[in-house]
Design a protein around this motif. Structure first.
Motif, mmCIF file in Angstrom:
data_model
loop_
_atom_site.group_PDB
_atom_site.id
_atom_site.type_symbol
_atom_site.label_atom_id
_atom_site.label_comp_id
_atom_site.label_asym_id
_atom_site.label_seq_id
_atom_site.Cartn_x
_atom_site.Cartn_y
_atom_site.Cartn_z
ATOM 1 N N ILE A 77 13.796 6.272 -2.674
ATOM 2 C CA ILE A 77 13.819 5.559 -3.956
ATOM 3 C C ILE A 77 13.191 4.174 -3.815
ATOM 4 O O ILE A 77 12.407 3.732 -4.670
ATOM 5 C CB ILE A 77 15.266 5.448 -4.472
ATOM 6 C CG1 ILE A 77 15.805 6.847 -4.815
ATOM 7 C CG2 ILE A 77 15.337 4.548 -5.700
ATOM 8 C CD1 ILE A 77 17.270 6.858 -5.171
ATOM 9 N N TRP A 78 13.537 3.490 -2.721
ATOM 10 C CA TRP A 78 12.971 2.165 -2.467
ATOM 11 C C TRP A 78 11.449 2.257 -2.315
ATOM 12 O O TRP A 78 10.716 1.428 -2.858
ATOM 13 C CB TRP A 78 13.619 1.579 -1.215
ATOM 14 C CG TRP A 78 13.117 0.233 -0.805
ATOM 15 C CD1 TRP A 78 12.256 -0.593 -1.484
ATOM 16 C CD2 TRP A 78 13.439 -0.463 0.407
ATOM 17 N NE1 TRP A 78 12.029 -1.745 -0.775
ATOM 18 C CE2 TRP A 78 12.731 -1.702 0.381
ATOM 19 C CE3 TRP A 78 14.252 -0.164 1.507
ATOM 20 C CZ2 TRP A 78 12.840 -2.612 1.435
ATOM 21 C CZ3 TRP A 78 14.355 -1.079 2.540
ATOM 22 C CH2 TRP A 78 13.648 -2.286 2.503
ATOM 23 N N GLU A 79 10.970 3.262 -1.576
ATOM 24 C CA GLU A 79 9.526 3.429 -1.363
ATOM 25 C C GLU A 79 8.808 3.659 -2.688
ATOM 26 O O GLU A 79 7.767 3.039 -2.975
ATOM 27 C CB GLU A 79 9.274 4.604 -0.418
ATOM 28 C CG GLU A 79 7.813 4.841 -0.081
ATOM 29 C CD GLU A 79 7.244 3.823 0.877
ATOM 30 O OE1 GLU A 79 6.005 3.601 0.866
ATOM 31 O OE2 GLU A 79 8.025 3.233 1.661
ATOM 32 N N GLY A 127 8.951 0.482 -4.702
ATOM 33 C CA GLY A 127 8.082 -0.546 -4.135
ATOM 34 C C GLY A 127 6.612 -0.254 -4.347
ATOM 35 O O GLY A 127 5.798 -1.177 -4.456
ATOM 36 N N ARG A 128 6.254 1.046 -4.389
ATOM 37 C CA ARG A 128 4.862 1.421 -4.590
ATOM 38 C C ARG A 128 4.468 1.373 -6.064
ATOM 39 O O ARG A 128 3.270 1.354 -6.385
ATOM 40 C CB ARG A 128 4.625 2.842 -4.058
ATOM 41 C CG ARG A 128 4.764 2.985 -2.558
ATOM 42 C CD ARG A 128 3.636 2.311 -1.827
ATOM 43 N NE ARG A 128 3.770 2.438 -0.371
ATOM 44 C CZ ARG A 128 2.931 1.904 0.497
ATOM 45 N NH1 ARG A 128 1.884 1.207 0.068
ATOM 46 N NH2 ARG A 128 3.120 2.042 1.790
ATOM 47 N N SER A 129 5.444 1.381 -6.935
ATOM 48 C CA SER A 129 5.136 1.282 -8.367
ATOM 49 C C SER A 129 4.701 -0.141 -8.696
ATOM 50 O O SER A 129 4.807 -1.047 -7.875
ATOM 51 C CB SER A 129 6.364 1.658 -9.195
ATOM 52 O OG SER A 129 7.365 0.660 -9.092
ATOM 53 N N ARG A 130 4.244 -0.331 -9.900
ATOM 54 C CA ARG A 130 3.790 -1.657 -10.317
ATOM 55 C C ARG A 130 4.845 -2.387 -11.146
ATOM 56 O O ARG A 130 4.539 -3.374 -11.806
ATOM 57 C CB ARG A 130 2.496 -1.539 -11.113
ATOM 58 C CG ARG A 130 1.339 -0.941 -10.304
ATOM 59 C CD ARG A 130 0.035 -0.979 -11.073
ATOM 60 N NE ARG A 130 -1.064 -0.450 -10.290
ATOM 61 C CZ ARG A 130 -1.747 -1.146 -9.392
ATOM 62 N NH1 ARG A 130 -1.446 -2.414 -9.180
ATOM 63 N NH2 ARG A 130 -2.739 -0.588 -8.722
ATOM 64 N N LEU A 131 6.071 -1.880 -11.088
ATOM 65 C CA LEU A 131 7.149 -2.534 -11.829
ATOM 66 C C LEU A 131 7.488 -3.891 -11.228
ATOM 67 O O LEU A 131 7.825 -4.835 -11.939
ATOM 68 C CB LEU A 131 8.398 -1.641 -11.842
ATOM 69 C CG LEU A 131 8.249 -0.293 -12.570
ATOM 70 C CD1 LEU A 131 9.515 0.536 -12.404
ATOM 71 C CD2 LEU A 131 7.939 -0.519 -14.043
ATOM 72 N N VAL A 132 7.418 -3.954 -9.887
ATOM 73 C CA VAL A 132 7.690 -5.207 -9.179
ATOM 74 C C VAL A 132 6.520 -5.479 -8.243
ATOM 75 O O VAL A 132 6.077 -4.573 -7.526
ATOM 76 C CB VAL A 132 8.997 -5.123 -8.363
ATOM 77 C CG1 VAL A 132 9.248 -6.424 -7.620
ATOM 78 C CG2 VAL A 132 10.169 -4.798 -9.269
ATOM 79 N N LEU A 140 8.802 -7.224 -3.434
ATOM 80 C CA LEU A 140 9.586 -6.108 -2.923
ATOM 81 C C LEU A 140 8.666 -5.125 -2.208
ATOM 82 O O LEU A 140 8.274 -4.103 -2.767
ATOM 83 C CB LEU A 140 10.344 -5.400 -4.048
ATOM 84 C CG LEU A 140 11.296 -4.274 -3.606
ATOM 85 C CD1 LEU A 140 12.421 -4.832 -2.735
ATOM 86 C CD2 LEU A 140 11.873 -3.546 -4.822
ATOM 87 N N PRO A 141 8.317 -5.411 -0.953
ATOM 88 C CA PRO A 141 7.472 -4.482 -0.204
ATOM 89 C C PRO A 141 8.227 -3.184 0.084
ATOM 90 O O PRO A 141 9.443 -3.208 0.294
ATOM 91 C CB PRO A 141 7.173 -5.251 1.088
ATOM 92 C CG PRO A 141 8.269 -6.244 1.215
ATOM 93 C CD PRO A 141 8.655 -6.615 -0.189
ATOM 94 N N MET A 174 8.025 -11.684 2.422
ATOM 95 C CA MET A 174 9.196 -10.891 2.104
ATOM 96 C C MET A 174 9.353 -9.696 3.034
ATOM 97 O O MET A 174 10.468 -9.202 3.225
ATOM 98 C CB MET A 174 9.133 -10.412 0.655
ATOM 99 C CG MET A 174 9.459 -11.479 -0.370
ATOM 100 S SD MET A 174 11.114 -12.192 -0.128
ATOM 101 C CE MET A 174 12.155 -10.742 -0.336
ATOM 102 N N ASP A 175 8.262 -9.221 3.621
ATOM 103 C CA ASP A 175 8.383 -8.118 4.566
ATOM 104 C C ASP A 175 9.176 -8.547 5.801
ATOM 105 O O ASP A 175 10.032 -7.814 6.298
ATOM 106 C CB ASP A 175 7.006 -7.578 4.959
ATOM 107 C CG ASP A 175 6.065 -8.674 5.421
ATOM 108 O OD1 ASP A 175 6.384 -9.869 5.235
ATOM 109 O OD2 ASP A 175 4.997 -8.330 5.985
ATOM 110 N N ILE A 176 8.904 -9.789 6.275
ATOM 111 C CA ILE A 176 9.660 -10.310 7.410
ATOM 112 C C ILE A 176 11.102 -10.597 7.007
ATOM 113 O O ILE A 176 12.041 -10.332 7.765
ATOM 114 C CB ILE A 176 8.987 -11.591 7.965
ATOM 115 C CG1 ILE A 176 7.575 -11.278 8.460
ATOM 116 C CG2 ILE A 176 9.818 -12.192 9.079
ATOM 117 C CD1 ILE A 176 6.833 -12.475 9.005
ATOM 118 N N VAL A 177 11.282 -11.151 5.814
ATOM 119 C CA VAL A 177 12.632 -11.434 5.318
ATOM 120 C C VAL A 177 13.463 -10.161 5.279
ATOM 121 O O VAL A 177 14.610 -10.114 5.753
ATOM 122 C CB VAL A 177 12.570 -12.089 3.918
ATOM 123 C CG1 VAL A 177 13.966 -12.160 3.302
ATOM 124 C CG2 VAL A 177 11.964 -13.485 4.009
#
Length: 255
Positions: A17-19, A22-27, A32-33, A216-219
């Protein structure tokens, strides 16, 4: 085995679900990587010596805080749970201090202790004492009076009764309190590292990553590591509790 399978399926479903989200253009992806991107960064972090030192700093701080909390809360709980006059005399002070969030005391702790490991450990101890203390007191409230009277009939004094009767009976509740204290300590320590800085740890690493370009990826990778540490702490203590006091109703009687 069935519980493990269900847990893995739940994690897999969450990641899918996260993937997709994250791949959508909603965020925006920089906010949100997806987990596939975070996983790559996580692998890099696990090979980063500086990050590993920060992980060790956080874990050591948690272990020290929990050890100090046990050393303070268990004897204090035995006294408050067994001596009614002391318990009533300290009730107002305890009920005043208990609701105060540790994070709210950061400015005072920095002023008194400076910026360093002592600050985060002290605040973690303050937060972790309460679950152990109240679990110990509650355990003594549930103690069978017949056990105490039997020990006294054989000439045992108050201290010996506490050590040989009250503490073993309270152990399942104390271990539950320690489990809660460990996760609470981790939350407080990472929060203090994040807000205070200067003492090393995962929180400080996350704070640096979110500044400037805002990686954010590191975070999120650092946050995942903190979550795994919390899971392992809780799982390890839960297994120890089942092994040592599996006979108790507190652990569901599981061995």
């Amino acid at each position: 085995m069935r519980a493990l399978t269900r847990g893995l399926l739940g994690v897999a479903g969450f990641l899918v679900i996260w993937e997709l989200f994250g791949r959508s253009r909603l965020v925006p992806s920089e906010y949100l990587p997806p987990p596939s991107v975070v996983a790559v960064e996580l692998v890099k972090l696990l090979g980063d010596e500086a990050f590993l030192r920060d992980v060790i700093a956080t874990v050591l701080a948690v272990l020290i805080a929990v050890a100090l909390s046990v050393g303070i809360a268990v004897p204090l709980g035995l006294v408050l749970g067994s001596v009614a006059s002391v318990r009533h005399a300290t009730r107002a002070v305890v009920e005043f201090l208990r609701p105060i969030p540790s994070v709210a005391l950061i400015p005072l702790a920095v002023l008194l202790l400076g910026i360093g490991p002592e600050t985060k450990i002290t605040l973690a101890v303050y937060a972790a004492i309460w679950p152990i203390l109240f679990n110990t007191i509650y355990a003594l409230d549930e103690l069978d009076p017949l056990l105490v009277e039997t020990a006294r009939a054989f000439g045992s004094g108050r201290v010996r009764v506490l050590a040989s009767v009250a503490l073993p009976s309270a152990l399942p509740f104390v271990l539950t309190g320690i489990r809660l204290a460990a996760t609470t300590s981790l939350v407080v320590i990472v929060s203090v590292e994040l807000l205070e800085g200067g003492s090393g740890g995962i929180g400080q690493y996350i704070a640096i990553a979110r500044s400037g370009a805002g990686r954010m990826d590191i975070v999120l990778a650092g946050t995942v590591v903190a979550g795994v540490i919390g899971y392992l702490l809780n799982e390890g203590l839960e297994r120890a509790q089942r092994r040592w006091v599996g006979w108790s109703a507190v652990t569901g009687g599981r061995s």
